[in-house]
Design a protein around this motif. Structure first.
Motif, mmCIF file in Angstrom:
data_model
loop_
_atom_site.group_PDB
_atom_site.id
_atom_site.type_symbol
_atom_site.label_atom_id
_atom_site.label_comp_id
_atom_site.label_asym_id
_atom_site.label_seq_id
_atom_site.Cartn_x
_atom_site.Cartn_y
_atom_site.Cartn_z
ATOM 1 N N GLY A 137 0.840 -1.198 0.000
ATOM 2 C CA GLY A 137 0.000 0.000 0.000
ATOM 3 C C GLY A 137 0.863 1.231 0.000
ATOM 4 O O GLY A 137 2.067 1.178 -0.271
ATOM 5 N N GLU A 138 0.273 2.367 0.318
ATOM 6 C CA GLU A 138 1.033 3.605 0.439
ATOM 7 C C GLU A 138 2.019 3.485 1.602
ATOM 8 O O GLU A 138 1.747 2.782 2.583
ATOM 9 C CB GLU A 138 0.088 4.781 0.685
ATOM 10 C CG GLU A 138 -0.805 5.112 -0.493
ATOM 11 C CD GLU A 138 0.011 5.513 -1.709
ATOM 12 O OE1 GLU A 138 0.961 6.307 -1.561
ATOM 13 O OE2 GLU A 138 -0.286 5.014 -2.809
ATOM 14 N N GLU A 182 0.605 4.046 5.130
ATOM 15 C CA GLU A 182 -0.291 2.950 5.501
ATOM 16 C C GLU A 182 0.510 1.694 5.848
ATOM 17 O O GLU A 182 0.212 0.994 6.821
ATOM 18 C CB GLU A 182 -1.244 2.667 4.340
ATOM 19 C CG GLU A 182 -2.164 1.482 4.541
ATOM 20 C CD GLU A 182 -2.955 1.151 3.279
ATOM 21 O OE1 GLU A 182 -3.492 0.030 3.210
ATOM 22 O OE2 GLU A 182 -3.019 1.999 2.374
ATOM 23 N N THR A 183 1.548 1.445 5.063
ATOM 24 C CA THR A 183 2.405 0.275 5.295
ATOM 25 C C THR A 183 3.105 0.389 6.641
ATOM 26 O O THR A 183 3.139 -0.570 7.431
ATOM 27 C CB THR A 183 3.446 0.157 4.176
ATOM 28 O OG1 THR A 183 2.774 -0.101 2.942
ATOM 29 C CG2 THR A 183 4.430 -0.972 4.458
#
Length: 333
Positions: free
Chosen positions: A225-226, A229-230
């Protein structure tokens, strides 16, 4: 050649015994390096230089150059290459009194070929050699529990069952003593599969305080993910602090205080090998300084930029007095 069991205890490497526990303790593999100095395939007469390298050793050198005490534990052969590794670490101020010289296995070797002007080809000779024979009995438990930071990587547990056991033992010791545990995923597909790496390193995450990973490495544990987010997903697995290394796009760190971004510092890249370890050394040194997360990222980015702009794994890592050479190019967003 028949070797005795890897858990046998070789003689300590010669060197002074430190008067106090180093701030940073690291354990892992170090090896000799033969690197081509000009582009082209390896052939008779290819110009080369001799050196040494190792992910955890590079971090120890970086932290030492930035003014903190650091120690490295590992095994090298009782040979000229092993003597070179230990002498080089001592020259950089790294305490190697806990290292071991193994009389029954030679020091590992890395060959670095500049196949074209902008493409490196790296070959490792390490299976069954001294570095892979690290074992729990090699560890100085008092030194680990007395440190401020224990740093390990995903390379060492991939080398052998005994090396894996040593890393797991060190991490649990440090965690139990309240020592900050730093883990750089540093996944090497030639050493083990993503499935095995995820299983083994996943067991370390609950004991880890500070995690470093690239996007593909982070995907071993959480969905892609972004970056923010990660990183947040990684912190939910145990680490209080997660740093996602994004190469030319900089880096991002997430802690309880929020997300922090750092752009890469523009330099002319000469050699990318070791840049990630240099980045980690800067981050850990700033953490030892007591600096907040944005300053940790800034120093990490500076160290990474210095490293890629100089040939070699650790040679380009800066000292405190040199940081101003690139600091003016630092861009934080």
């Amino acid at each position: 050649m028949t070797h005795p069991a890897p858990h046998s205890t070789p003689a300590p490497a010669p060197g002074p015994v430190p008067g106090s526990t180093p701030s940073l303790v690291t354990l892992g593999e170090a090896m000799a390096v033969v690197a081509a100095t000009e582009p082209g395939p390896f052939a008779h007469g290819t110009p080369m230089r001799l050196g040494w390298a190792g992910a955890e050793a590079t971090v120890a050198v970086g932290v030492s150059r930035l003014g903190h005490t650091a120690a490295w534990t590992g095994r090298v052969g009782d040979d000229a290459a092993g003597a070179m590794v230990l002498a080089g670490l001592r020259a950089e101020g790294v305490d190697v009194s806990g290292a071991r010289t193994d009389p029954d296995a030679p020091t590992g070797l890395m060959l670095r070929e500049r196949r074209t002007a902008d493409r490196l080809r790296v070959s490792y000779y390490r299976a069954g050699l001294a570095g892979s024979r690290l074992a729990p009995a090699d560890l100085d438990e008092a030194r680990i529990t007395g440190a401020r930071i224990l740093h390990v990587t995903g390379i060492t547990p991939a080398l052998s069952a005994t090396a894996r056991a040593a890393v797991e033992h060190a991490v649990r010791l440090a965690h139990g003593a309240g020592v900050t545990v730093s883990l750089d995923v540093n996944h090497r597909e030639r050493l083990w599969s993503r499935t095995e790496a995820a299983e083994v390193l996943g067991r370390l995450l609950p004991y880890t305080d500070l995690l470093f990973a690239g996007p593909e490495e982070a995907a071993l544990f959480v969905p892609g993910g972004e970056p923010e987010e990660t990183a947040r997903a990684l912190t939910r697995l145990g680490p209080a602090e997660a740093v996602v290394k994004l190469g030319a796009d900089g880096a991002l760190a997430v802690t309880a205080d929020g997300a922090h971004r750092q752009a890469a510092i523009p330099v002319t890249a000469v050699d990318p090998v070791g840049a990630g370890d240099a980045f980690v050394s800067g981050y850990l040194a700033a953490r030892l300084d007591g600096s907040p997360v944005p300053e940790r990222l800034r120093l990490a980015a500076l160290c990474g930029a210095f490293a890629v702009s100089v040939p070699g794994d650790w040679e380009g890592i800066p000292r405190r007095t040199e940081l101003g050479l690139l600091a003016a190019q630092d861009i934080t967003r």
